[in-house]
Design an enzyme around this catalytic site. Structure first.
Site, short mmCIF file in Angstrom:
data_model
loop_
_atom_site.label_atom_id
_atom_site.label_comp_id
_atom_site.label_asym_id
_atom_site.label_seq_id
_atom_site.Cartn_x
_atom_site.Cartn_y
_atom_site.Cartn_z
N ARG A 22 -15.96 -4.16 -18.39
CA ARG A 22 -15.74 -5.45 -19.02
C ARG A 22 -16.07 -6.55 -18.02
O ARG A 22 -15.64 -6.49 -16.87
CB ARG A 22 -14.28 -5.58 -19.46
CG ARG A 22 -13.97 -6.98 -19.98
CD ARG A 22 -12.67 -7.04 -20.68
NE ARG A 22 -11.54 -7.02 -19.77
CZ ARG A 22 -10.28 -6.92 -20.17
NH1 ARG A 22 -10.01 -6.78 -21.45
NH2 ARG A 22 -9.31 -6.92 -19.31
N HIS A 43 0.83 -1.21 0.00
CA HIS A 43 0.00 0.00 0.00
C HIS A 43 0.86 1.25 0.00
O HIS A 43 0.44 2.30 -0.48
CB HIS A 43 -0.97 -0.02 1.18
CG HIS A 43 -2.15 -0.87 0.88
ND1 HIS A 43 -3.15 -0.45 0.04
CD2 HIS A 43 -2.44 -2.14 1.22
CE1 HIS A 43 -4.01 -1.41 -0.09
NE2 HIS A 43 -3.62 -2.46 0.61
N ASN A 96 -4.32 -5.74 -27.96
CA ASN A 96 -3.24 -6.50 -27.31
C ASN A 96 -3.40 -7.99 -27.63
O ASN A 96 -2.45 -8.67 -28.01
CB ASN A 96 -3.28 -6.32 -25.79
CG ASN A 96 -3.27 -4.86 -25.38
OD1 ASN A 96 -2.85 -4.01 -26.15
ND2 ASN A 96 -3.77 -4.56 -24.20
N ASP A 97 -4.62 -8.46 -27.45
CA ASP A 97 -4.87 -9.88 -27.75
C ASP A 97 -5.03 -10.12 -29.24
O ASP A 97 -4.56 -11.13 -29.76
CB ASP A 97 -6.11 -10.38 -26.99
CG ASP A 97 -5.76 -10.77 -25.56
OD1 ASP A 97 -4.70 -11.39 -25.37
OD2 ASP A 97 -6.53 -10.45 -24.65
N GLU A 150 -11.05 -9.47 -30.15
CA GLU A 150 -9.67 -9.74 -29.72
C GLU A 150 -9.12 -10.99 -30.37
O GLU A 150 -8.00 -11.40 -30.06
CB GLU A 150 -9.59 -9.98 -28.21
CG GLU A 150 -10.33 -9.04 -27.36
CD GLU A 150 -10.02 -9.26 -25.89
OE1 GLU A 150 -9.02 -8.74 -25.41
OE2 GLU A 150 -10.81 -9.95 -25.21
N CYS A 160 -9.47 -0.36 -27.43
CA CYS A 160 -9.05 -0.18 -26.03
C CYS A 160 -7.74 -0.91 -25.74
O CYS A 160 -7.30 -0.93 -24.60
CB CYS A 160 -10.15 -0.63 -25.08
SG CYS A 160 -10.55 -2.37 -25.24
N ARG A 183 2.13 -12.14 -26.10
CA ARG A 183 2.34 -10.71 -25.80
C ARG A 183 3.32 -10.48 -24.67
O ARG A 183 3.81 -9.38 -24.47
CB ARG A 183 0.98 -10.03 -25.52
CG ARG A 183 0.25 -10.62 -24.35
CD ARG A 183 -1.22 -10.21 -24.35
NE ARG A 183 -1.49 -9.12 -23.43
CZ ARG A 183 -2.70 -8.67 -23.14
NH1 ARG A 183 -3.78 -9.18 -23.74
NH2 ARG A 183 -2.88 -7.70 -22.30
N ARG A 215 -11.43 -2.80 -16.28
CA ARG A 215 -11.05 -4.22 -16.19
C ARG A 215 -11.56 -4.78 -14.86
O ARG A 215 -10.87 -4.72 -13.84
CB ARG A 215 -9.52 -4.36 -16.29
CG ARG A 215 -8.96 -4.04 -17.67
CD ARG A 215 -7.44 -4.21 -17.69
NE ARG A 215 -6.92 -4.38 -19.04
CZ ARG A 215 -6.29 -3.43 -19.73
NH1 ARG A 215 -6.12 -2.24 -19.20
NH2 ARG A 215 -5.83 -3.67 -20.95
C1 PEP Z 1 -6.64 -6.21 -25.23
O1 PEP Z 1 -6.48 -7.43 -25.35
O2 PEP Z 1 -6.28 -5.37 -26.09
C2 PEP Z 1 -7.30 -5.68 -24.03
C3 PEP Z 1 -7.62 -4.41 -23.92
O3 PEP Z 1 -7.51 -6.55 -23.00
P1 PEP Z 1 -6.36 -6.98 -21.95
O4 PEP Z 1 -5.13 -6.20 -22.27
O5 PEP Z 1 -6.91 -6.72 -20.59
O6 PEP Z 1 -6.25 -8.44 -22.26
MG MG Z 2 -7.54 -8.78 -23.98
#
Ligand code: PEP
Ligand code: MG
Length: 550
Positions: free
Chosen positions: A333, A191, A455-456, A432, A503, A466, A297
């Protein structure tokens, strides 16, 4: 120049004189008592005083860092009244004839050892909280209670170093005098580290021994990389001075984009929202001028505990999220556990050779529909308080949307049956996976919006983990295959008349703003500090952009 390496716990750079704080704690001696009743009474009086102190501290912390981060002092207060802790201390007095102070110290150490041995990093970090609490009580028993005695006072702007800082010491730091801090122990999950980030104090933890001879030396603290430069050479000093100047110039330049709206030449509005993982992050997002929350998230609410949050706990958080975003859209989400986000009590029982391709995200939720149902009930109830949307991660097939919608409908019907109040919720999906991108024309009529999780999407399209630096070269530039998928997703959404946002991290990559907006993306959701930079980029491109007709 000497360099001390630790863990960056709070980003940013600080330069100044190092002040080493060595608090003289009374030597720990084993003391005994003869009058068990009197000593037990002393113990309870000290516990009550510590509770009062923590109440005051909580009030001070709410004022300085907000309710969410201040909650640690409520937790400390709860630890004081924890039955195991109090009974253990009483037993040391009754059976071992320990003095109250010795008993508290022993009970605190025993409990801290249990937490310290836990696998989960978050729980491990709680050991420090238990020690801070028991220290507070022993201080009171030793006659030195009160926050003043515990506050670290610095009379000139300095970077401070200490063996460790408690959350109480951290929240009481004078931000004008403490430019940054470095601790020999501690963890980035503590913390103390969380408070440093909230208070925007650059910080390094777990730096190992900091020799006393460094006291008074000029230092540069790099909280991003976790390095303390002692007596930095000219080159280092000027490199960081330049970096600090640039950061300040950029901050000033970007301020001009606060409160601005991005509109393309054809009248299309492009908004810049924020990605968050907690209510405190929403406060930060609003401070950074985000036009809503594009990704909350929710899995973070499920972490650092031993069972899922109840519907009621989730309802409170989603309600606060809706209120804090103040009429702007807040996209929550649904639980995205699994793969890189293991949550022991949900994902731990089955070993998966390939967790990124396993029972994660919506798959896990559909395997445990009671979990998803509770989340939807909480979301529908919270939707009464603002502009909430739900978003489903890792969709690959239309059937999954159908199944999720059935769970959402059951949640709604159960609320209706109880005559419980609830509001309207848009339900969108994340794109994704290559499968979802290729089926976008079939998925679009089934959903209220698309949000591309790049990202995914990039990892699955390129078959490149990743998290694995060895294959990062494949994704350093946005791959053409992913560009094609994004274009076709936007085209499918355009035909159906639903909006598309991005996102994933790509949304913050200003080199790709033009591409994304031209493809038809109308919302970019990025981490709060990136909001103004991305808005600047959209506005810079806006005049030149010719949006593809949708
Ligand atoms: C993504 O996959 O781009 C995403 C926003 O989800 P996370 O990074 O939480 O998997
Ligand atoms: Mg993702």
């Amino acid at each position: 120049m000497n360099m001390i390496y630790g863990k960056g716990a709070s980003g940013g750079i600080a330069a100044g004189i190092l002040k080493i704080i060595r608090r003289e704690r009374p030597a720990v001696r084993e003391e005994t008592c003869t009058d068990v009743t009197a000593e037990t009474a002393k113990l309870h009086a000290a516990l009550a005083k510590a509770e009062d102190e923590l109440d005051l501290l909580y009030g001070e912390a709410v004022r300085k860092v907000g309710e969410k981060e201040a909650a640690i002092f409520e937790i400390h207060r709860m630890m004081l009244t924890d039955e195991d802790f109090v009974t253990e201390a009483e037993n040391f007095i009754r059976n071992g004839h320990s003095s109250a102070a010795t008993a508290v110290r022993k009970a605190g150490t025993a409990l801290a050892e249990i937490f310290g041995a836990m696998e989960d990093d978050y729980m491990k970090a709680r050991a420090a909280d238990i020690l801070a609490v028991s220290e507070r009580v022993t201080d009171i028993l030793g006659g030195c209670g009160g926050e003043e005695g515990r506050t670290i006072t610095v009379t000139q702007p300095s970077v401070i170093a200490a063996h460790d800082l408690t959350p109480a010491e951290t929240v009481m730091l004078d931000r004008k005098m403490v430019l940054g801090f470095v601790t020999e122990g501690g963890s980035a999950m503590s913390h103390t580290a969380i408070l440093a980030r909230t208070m925007d104090i650059p910080a390094i933890v777990a730096a190992g021994e900091i020799p006393d001879r460094y006291d008074g030396c000029p230092v540069v603290l790099d909280g991003n990389e976790g390095v303390l430069y002692v007596e930095p050479d000219e080159g280092t000093e000027s490199r960081f001075a330049e970096a600090m100047r640039e950061a300040e110039d950029e901050r000033r330049r970007l301020e001009r984009f606060r409160g601005k709206t991005c509109v393309l030449s054809d009248g299309t509005r492009v908004s810049v929202a924020a990605n968050v993982g907690s209510l405190a992050d929403i406060d930060e997002a609003m401070r950074c001028d985000a036009e809503g929350i594009g990704l909350f998230r929710s899995e973070f609410l499920f972490m650092g505990r031993t069972s899922p949050p109840t519907e009621e706990e989730q309802f409170e958080i989603y309600k606060q999220a809706a209120l804090k975003t103040n009429g702007r859209e807040c996209v929550i989400r649904t639980l995205d556990a699994g793969a890189d986000k293991q949550i022991g009590y949900l994902t731990g029982d089955a070993h998966e050779a390939n967790p990124a391709l396993g029972l994660r995200a919506v798959r896990l939720c559909l395997a445990k529909p009671e979990l998803l149902r509770a989340q939807f009930r909480a979301l529908y109830r919270a939707a009464l308080f603002g502009n909430l949307s739900a978003m489903i991660p890792l969709i690959v097939l239309p059937e999954e949307i159908r199944e999720v919608r059935a769970v959402a409908k059951a949640a709604q019907e159960s609320l209706q049956a109880e005559t419980a109040a609830f509001g309207k919720l848009r339900v969108g999906i994340m794109i994704e996976t290559p499968s979802a991108a290729l089926l976008a024309d079939r998925l679009a009529p089934m959903t209220d919006f698309f949000s591309i999780g790049t990202n995914d999407l990039i990892q699955y399209t390129m078959a490149a983990d990743r998290e694995n630096p060895a294959v990062a070269y494949l994704t350093r530039e946005l791959p053409e295959s992913v560009r094609r998928l994004i274009r076709s997703v936007c085209a499918a959404a355009g035909r159906e008349g639903i909006p598309v946002s991005v996102c994933g991290e790509l949304a913050a990559d200003v080199r790709e703003t033009k591409f994304l907006v031209e493809a038809g993306v109308t919302k970019l959701s990025v981490s709060p500090p990136g909001v103004l930079r991305v808005r600047e980029s959209v506005m810079r491109e806006a005049s030149r952009l010719v949006p593809v007709s949708r």
